[in-house]
Design a protein around this motif. Structure first.
Motif, PDB file in Angstrom:
ATOM      1  N   HIS A   1      26.883  -0.789  32.839  1.00 25.26           N
ATOM      2  CA  HIS A   1      26.684  -0.219  34.405  1.00 25.26           C
ATOM      3  C   HIS A   1      25.012   0.170  34.392  1.00 25.26           C
ATOM      4  CE1 HIS A   1      26.493   2.575  37.765  1.00 25.26           C
ATOM      5  NE2 HIS A   1      27.430   1.910  38.237  1.00 25.26           N
TER       6      HIS A   1
ATOM      7  N   ILE B   1      29.705  14.126  49.783  1.00 26.42           N
ATOM      8  CA  ILE B   1      29.068  13.115  49.067  1.00 26.42           C
ATOM      9  C   ILE B   1      28.333  12.316  50.285  1.00 26.42           C
ATOM     10  CG2 ILE B   1      29.351  10.586  48.602  1.00 26.42           C
ATOM     11  CD1 ILE B   1      32.299  11.273  47.531  1.00 26.42           C
TER      12      ILE B   1
ATOM     13  N   LEU C   1      26.045  14.183  45.308  1.00 30.00           N
ATOM     14  CA  LEU C   1      27.266  13.759  44.987  1.00 30.00           C
ATOM     15  C   LEU C   1      27.772  14.913  44.297  1.00 30.00           C
ATOM     16  CD1 LEU C   1      26.167  10.367  42.947  1.00 30.00           C
ATOM     17  CD2 LEU C   1      27.277  10.521  45.076  1.00 30.00           C
TER      18      LEU C   1
ATOM     19  N   GLU D   1      29.568  14.899  41.700  1.00 37.50           N
ATOM     20  CA  GLU D   1      29.324  14.714  40.103  1.00 37.50           C
ATOM     21  C   GLU D   1      27.991  14.046  39.725  1.00 37.50           C
ATOM     22  OE1 GLU D   1      32.720  12.191  38.662  1.00 37.50           O
ATOM     23  OE2 GLU D   1      33.759  13.370  40.136  1.00 37.50           O
TER      24      GLU D   1
ATOM     25  N   ILE E   1      24.451   4.216  42.796  1.00 34.51           N
ATOM     26  CA  ILE E   1      24.055   4.295  41.368  1.00 34.51           C
ATOM     27  C   ILE E   1      25.410   5.061  40.733  1.00 34.51           C
ATOM     28  CG2 ILE E   1      22.794   5.898  39.865  1.00 34.51           C
ATOM     29  CD1 ILE E   1      20.844   3.875  40.660  1.00 34.51           C
ATOM     30  N   HIS E   2      26.177   5.874  41.515  1.00 39.81           N
ATOM     31  CA  HIS E   2      27.303   6.252  40.770  1.00 39.81           C
ATOM     32  C   HIS E   2      28.471   6.592  41.822  1.00 39.81           C
ATOM     33  CE1 HIS E   2      28.827  10.167  38.465  1.00 39.81           C
ATOM     34  NE2 HIS E   2      29.899   9.266  38.730  1.00 39.81           N
ATOM     35  N   GLY E   3      29.678   6.261  41.409  1.00 40.87           N
ATOM     36  CA  GLY E   3      30.771   6.522  42.321  1.00 40.87           C
ATOM     37  C   GLY E   3      31.633   5.413  42.616  1.00 40.87           C
ATOM     38  N   ASP E   4      32.586   5.651  43.604  1.00 43.06           N
ATOM     39  CA  ASP E   4      33.467   4.741  43.880  1.00 43.06           C
ATOM     40  C   ASP E   4      33.453   3.621  44.680  1.00 43.06           C
ATOM     41  OD1 ASP E   4      34.869   6.346  42.067  1.00 43.06           O
ATOM     42  OD2 ASP E   4      35.930   7.218  43.420  1.00 43.06           O
ATOM     43  N   GLU E   5      32.093   3.838  45.228  1.00 42.07           N
ATOM     44  CA  GLU E   5      31.821   2.728  46.318  1.00 42.07           C
ATOM     45  C   GLU E   5      30.663   1.801  45.893  1.00 42.07           C
ATOM     46  OE1 GLU E   5      31.256   4.230  50.470  1.00 42.07           O
ATOM     47  OE2 GLU E   5      32.611   5.975  49.327  1.00 42.07           O
ATOM     48  N   PRO E   6      30.607   1.230  44.579  1.00 44.14           N
ATOM     49  CA  PRO E   6      29.211   0.518  44.160  1.00 44.14           C
ATOM     50  C   PRO E   6      29.492  -0.960  44.797  1.00 44.14           C
ATOM     51  CG  PRO E   6      31.155   0.216  42.369  1.00 44.14           C
ATOM     52  CD  PRO E   6      31.514   1.229  43.592  1.00 44.14           C
ATOM     53  N   ASN E   7      28.277  -1.349  44.663  1.00 45.05           N
ATOM     54  CA  ASN E   7      28.320  -3.061  45.094  1.00 45.05           C
ATOM     55  C   ASN E   7      28.334  -3.780  43.979  1.00 45.05           C
ATOM     56  OD1 ASN E   7      27.271  -5.540  45.672  1.00 45.05           O
ATOM     57  ND2 ASN E   7      25.757  -4.800  46.928  1.00 45.05           N
ATOM     58  N   LEU E   8      29.510  -4.209  43.680  1.00 46.84           N
ATOM     59  CA  LEU E   8      29.615  -5.194  42.522  1.00 46.84           C
ATOM     60  C   LEU E   8      28.685  -6.276  42.345  1.00 46.84           C
ATOM     61  CD1 LEU E   8      31.893  -4.431  40.342  1.00 46.84           C
ATOM     62  CD2 LEU E   8      33.417  -6.321  41.534  1.00 46.84           C
ATOM     63  N   ASP E   9      28.206  -6.802  43.513  1.00 43.64           N
ATOM     64  CA  ASP E   9      27.262  -7.915  43.348  1.00 43.64           C
ATOM     65  C   ASP E   9      26.051  -7.520  42.667  1.00 43.64           C
ATOM     66  OD1 ASP E   9      28.696  -9.883  44.553  1.00 43.64           O
ATOM     67  OD2 ASP E   9      27.933  -9.722  46.484  1.00 43.64           O
TER      68      ASP E   9
ATOM     69  N   LEU F   1      25.891  -4.584  40.469  1.00 42.51           N
ATOM     70  CA  LEU F   1      26.298  -4.253  39.264  1.00 42.51           C
ATOM     71  C   LEU F   1      26.340  -5.746  38.367  1.00 42.51           C
ATOM     72  CD1 LEU F   1      29.083  -1.728  39.460  1.00 42.51           C
ATOM     73  CD2 LEU F   1      26.737  -1.435  39.545  1.00 42.51           C
TER      74      LEU F   1
END
Lengths: 498, 555
Positions: A230, A365, A370, A372, A478-486, A488
């Motif tokens: 990550h 959020i 955030l 966390e 940068i952090h959390g449940d909604e990243p852009n997998l592309d 990453l």
């Protein structure tokens, strides 16, 4: 001079000659099992020779997003709304009181608005009447959703309204390449040169007499898909490596801490605003205090009147009960103080420790907040340390991360004095931003742990630093449940200085 | 942090300077304050005041500090004159709001601007040192409307009757909390109390019901008011004295004269009698090498004197090595020598200090947990998985219900959460991985993701009633997933880490029936692998097949 084409170039040319005009996908299928990269290479050759022309058309491709899929499954929100209201006479003013299956309460007024706009309902004397034909009106759009879902093509005009709806349809651009025959020429097929050098050729010595095919060594193929750590981990690893290079030992601790370790031990007063449940996550149950009467008594005295530290303290009666409440650690400093408690006598004279871990704040959020985030904390205990060591360390630390321009502002922390914030200069945005909070631990905080030397310490937010290093605009990336997998999978590593 | 509202015009007028906003910003930055916002058109200036400097919450207090810092003028001396004013504190108020300290200020000339400053400073002090009035509240009354001695006592809510500030009729104590705007806002502070505190004068007039509201008759200070009575009520005498000092110094800077009030306590108090305001000038003898060594300077005693005067201290040289520092009564933040050293550093300038590197040689190293976590993360990325960084907070629907399992008894519940979707700390990572997949439904496939992170499990033996546990969770989503491929990944991981993998057929609610197994590593059951139950996928609005595994990392 007669044109020379190799076997693959010739094959591609022959197909285009036959079809006159063909798109890339069909071309690849017709040439099966020739590999795609070789076909692309041949197309480049044919273009260069002026035999074919490439035409690139940009088209839109549509697919269903979250809400679109949901609408397909459960029905449109206006459909659910009309279904429910169809056989009832409900007035607008009653809408806020009713529950409609599968529609969130907050979305009822949205459903009403859409229904009105689409003429699915009429309102007479405040009563909502559902149009008899409402289902057929909705069916048109539903049909479009189904078409999109089954990859059939749709026109942009058809879906203009659906595109406006939140998370309904994803619009992507697709490059559509096709090739047209320009000229029919005669050519000579070059004798197949050897494609591969083989072990047999090496053993037999045949390679000496063989001609190997020329590769188009300048064409860039598609990049590989690999597993990545990550982006935040990259930054945490950089920080960790810095600490290790400088001789710091790692410390680790739990997410859940008693207020004692998170606040009391570090001389945060028991009525400090940071203890408010508006800022800190409390757990429903309470914990217990360490079995160390002397430690508890010393800390209690220090809060009350400074004890033997030379301080006047907060001049109130310290409560064990408040200290027992459990919180999600609001800073990794809780880990630092537990470490203080466990240091050996030598380490209480001289030591260097760090920790990188998650901390929690009671926030909702958004792009700058955030609930966390990660903190990278460190401390140095040593004789004759002072403010110059702290500021010098911070400067060097960020210098190694490639952040050169830094200035310091005095600040206030209950547990350090002097306290300082370092700001770094963003050239692009032309502004200074805070990147670290640091200080020298107050005698009131370290005295209970029999630490007599100076302790310099600091804590920095890893996400904020990562945003700077990657140039992100939102913490959510940068952090959390909604990243852009592309992202990453394709992000570029930030540079670190030696 | 609290905000001081002021204008650049006011600051320049008071300092007799012509600073522009950038030069003021520079001065404040080095002093340790930040400009929160500045509106060029209206000249409205908001300055962030750090929590310890409550004396800067009034404009006049802020100017007082800047005048010293910029060496424009030294600090006034604040002294209270003796008087015969008396406040009696009765035993009845001890359980509800035990203490009050008071002062009288005379010969004021109040303008609208000064009145505004006083009200704002009072509100800001209520918010900060007063902790939204729960710890302390200040009342200010025109002296000519009240008759001494004043009594601080408690009454039953229905016995209380006066016209609250801004109202036109009599209210009972209960009415105030239910019908008056300020009363409603602060009602929680007197909630469940049988008796409410009140100040009553010698003619029986109610002055106020702290910490809520003053009376209309006696609690309205105007520009024609010359003399005022100030009380500060609450729970901690030391804190109350600090606040009263700050308020008195503000009034004195406005030109008022401070008078003492004698406070007599009821028989049940351990205190008998005190005289306030205290306005104590605390003295501290400090060896200059202590100051120099903490802030890494080599300043001479004369330099130190000059620098500390800029921070509002008075200095007396004891000998070549020691100084006596006098702390003015409004500087309640100075608790220890280190606070004086900090002020010295601010005055000298943090950015003027000669930075150096801590000359301490130690050997570094990672914890065992981190080493293991690193190894796992490395192998997982080599196997083609992309790491994600999900939140550790979640809710029971996401964590359990959507996965068709009962709520884990070892999960820790959160108390109040601003975000209604957060009520529990994660006990496993699967739900977060699936959520991440759902949020990336429209991106390229196959998607292989993993997280190697801590979850929190209840443990009643521990001080903190819980333990962090390290878990590894991985998922592959694709139209053509393969159970075998995932198990092959898992086996590779175990091989690289030198662990023996065994699988035992077992059904779980969140896996497709007969397509899952228990993972046993070195003889211990540590997790599970399988193809996710379609019901679980649909519960999560996800429409691509998924296979995955989750294991706990045992050390």
């Amino acid at each position: 001079m007669e044109l020379k084409l190799n076997k693959i170039d010739a094959a591609v040319y022959e197909i285009i000659k036959e079809k006159k005009n063909i798109n890339l996908d069909d071309l690849i299928i017709s040439l099966n099992p020739l590999n795609e990269d070789s076909i692309r290479r041949s197309l480049e050759v044919l273009k260069r020779e002026g035999l074919i022309d490439e035409n690139i058309k940009v088209t839109k491709k549509y697919s269903l997003d979250k809400n679109g899929l949901l609408a397909l499954k459960d029905g449109f929100i206006e459909e659910l709304f009309c279904n429910y209201l169809a056989d009832k006479k409900i007035s607008i003013s009653d809408l806020s009181k009713i529950e409609i299956p599968k529609i969130d309460k907050s979305e009822i007024s949205l459903a009403l608005g859409i229904s009105k706009k689409k003429n699915l309902i009429s309102i007479v004397d405040g009563i909502i009447f559902v149009d008899q034909d409402y289902l057929s009106k909705i069916a048109i759009e539903k049909n479009i959703l189904e078409k999109i879902n089954s990859n059939q093509s749709v026109l942009k005009e058809e879906i203009i309204d659906l595109l406006k709806r939140k998370d309904f349809i994803i619009e992507e651009e697709v490059l559509f390449k096709s090739y047209k025959l320009l000229e029919i020429v005669y050519y000579e097929t070059i004798q197949d040169k050897e494609l591969y050098l083989t072990p047999d050729q090496l053993k037999s010595g045949d390679y000496k007499n063989l001609d190997y095919k020329e590769f188009d060594v300048e064409v860039l193929p598609k990049p590989k898909e690999i597993g990545r750590i990550h982006p935040l981990r990259v930054v945490m690893n950089q920080i960790r490596d810095l600490y290790l290079e400088m001789g710091f030992k790692e410390m680790n601790g739990s997410y859940v801490q008693t207020s004692f370790w998170n606040m009391d031990a570090m001389f945060i007063s028991q009525d400090h605003p940071a203890r408010d449940s508006q800022d800190t996550f409390y757990l429903k149950e309470s914990g217990s205090l360490p079995f160390d009467e002397k430690l508890l008594e010393t800390i209690s005295e220090i809060h009350k009147n400074g004890g033997d530290t030379g301080s006047i303290g907060y001049q109130y009666d310290w409560s064990e009960k408040l200290a027992r409440s459990l919180v999600l650690r609001t800073h990794t400093t809780a880990v630092t103080f537990k470490t203080f408690h466990n240091l050996s006598l030598e380490e209480k004279e001289t030591s260097k420790y760090f920790s990188i871990g998650k901390v929690f704040r009671n926030e909702t959020i958004d792009s700058t907040h955030l609930p966390e985030f990660h903190q990278a904390e460190g401390f140095v205990i040593g004789k004759d340390l002072g403010l110059a060591d702290l500021l010098g360390f911070i400067k060097e630390f960020f210098n190694k991360l490639g952040i050169k321009e830094i200035k310091f502002k005095p600040t206030y922390n209950p547990y350090t004095e002097p306290s300082v914030e370092a700001y770094c200069y963003l050239k692009k945005e032309k502004k200074w931003v805070e990147i670290i909070n640091a200080g020298i631990f107050r005698p009131e905080t370290v005295f209970p742990f029999q630490i007599n030397n100076t302790v310099i310490a600091w804590g920095l937010g890893v996400e904020r630093l990562a945003m700077l290093l990657y140039g992100c605009d939102s913490l959510k990336e940068i952090h959390g449940d909604e990243p852009n997998l592309d992202w990453l999978r394709t992000y570029v590593l930030p540079r670190r200085e030696l | 942090m609290a905000i001081l509202d002021t204008t650049l015009e006011y600051i320049n007028k008071e300092l007799k300077k012509e600073l522009d906003i950038d030069s003021l910003d520079k001065i404040l930055f080095d002093f340790g304050l930040e400009i929160e916002s500045y509106n060029k058109t209206t000249d409205e200036l908001k300055i962030d005041i750090t929590a310890e400097r409550s004396d800067l919450l009034s404009e006049i207090g802020f100017i007082r500090a800047l005048k010293a810092y910029l060496e424009i003028s030294s600090v006034n001396e604040y002294k209270a004159k003796s008087s015969t004013y008396v406040l009696n504190i009765e035993n009845s108020v001890k359980p509800v709001r035990p203490f009050s300290v008071c002062a009288v200020i005379k010969n004021l000339t109040l303008t609208d601007d000064k009145l505004k400053q006083i009200i704002w400073a009072q509100e800001k002090l209520h918010l900060t040192l007063g902790r939204k009035r729960s710890v302390a509240a200040i009342g200010i009354y025109p002296l000519d409307k009240i008759n001494f001695p004043i009594t601080f006592l408690s009454k039953q809510p229905k016995e209380i009757s006066f016209i609250p500030l801004g109202e036109t009729e009599l209210f009972s104590g209960k009415d105030i909390l239910e019908k008056n705007e300020t009363g409603i806002a602060y009602a929680s502070l007197l909630e469940n109390k049988e008796r409410y505190p009140v100040f009553v004068d010698s003619l029986g007039k109610t002055l106020s019901m702290p910490p809520i509201i003053n009376s209309e008759d006696t609690g309205k200070v105007t520009t024609s008011t010359k003399d005022v009575f100030i009380e500060c009520s609450g729970f901690n005498l030391a804190r109350l004295n600090q606040i009263l000092n700050i308020v008195c110094c503000m009034f004195a800077d406005f030109g008022g004269e401070i008078y003492q009030v004698t406070i007599n306590f009821g028989s049940e108090y351990s205190e008998k009698k005190i005289i306030t305001p205290v306005l104590e000038y605390r003295k501290k003898i400090i060896p200059i090498n202590e100051l120099n060594s903490l802030i890494s300077t080599t300043l001479t005693i004369d330099e130190i004197e000059k620098l500390l005067i800029r921070m509002q201290y008075t200095i007396k040289k004891i000998n070549k090595e020691k100084i006596e520092v006098t702390i003015p009564p409004f500087r309640c933040d100075v608790m220890h020598t280190v606070d004086v050293a900090d002020d010295l550093a601010r005055s000298y300038g943090f950015n003027n200090i000669n930075f150096k590197q801590p000359n301490i040689s130690t050997i570094g190293g990672l914890t065992k947990e981190s080493l293991v976590q690193n190894n796992i993360i490395n192998v997982m990325t080599l196997l083609g998985y992309t790491e994600i960084s999900p939140f550790s907070l979640s809710n029971k629907k996401e964590l359990f219900e959507n996965f068709l399992i009962p709520v884990n008894k070892d999960a820790l519940d959160l108390g109040y959460s601003k975000d209604k979707n957060l009520d529990v700390i994660v006990t496993w990572l699967y739900p977060k991985l699936l959520k991440t997949l759902t949020n990336n439904q429209h991106r390229g496939y196959p998607q292989k993701i993993f997280s190697c992170n801590y979850v929190v499990i209840k443990d009643t033996e521990e001080e903190n009633r819980s333990k962090n546990r390290l878990k590894l969770s991985a998922m592959t989503a694709s139209s053509k997933i393969s159970y075998t491929q995932t198990v092959s990944d898992l086996l590779t991981l175990c091989n690289v880490l030198g662990q023996k993998l065994d699988l035992e057929k077992k059904n779980y609610p969140f896996y497709l029936k007969d397509r899952s197994a228990e993972i046993i590593i070195d003889g211990k059951s540590v997790g599970h692998v399988g193809e996710i139950n379609p019901d679980v996928l649909v519960n999560n609005d996800y429409f691509v097949p998924v296979v995955g595994f989750e294991i706990e990392i045992l050390f």
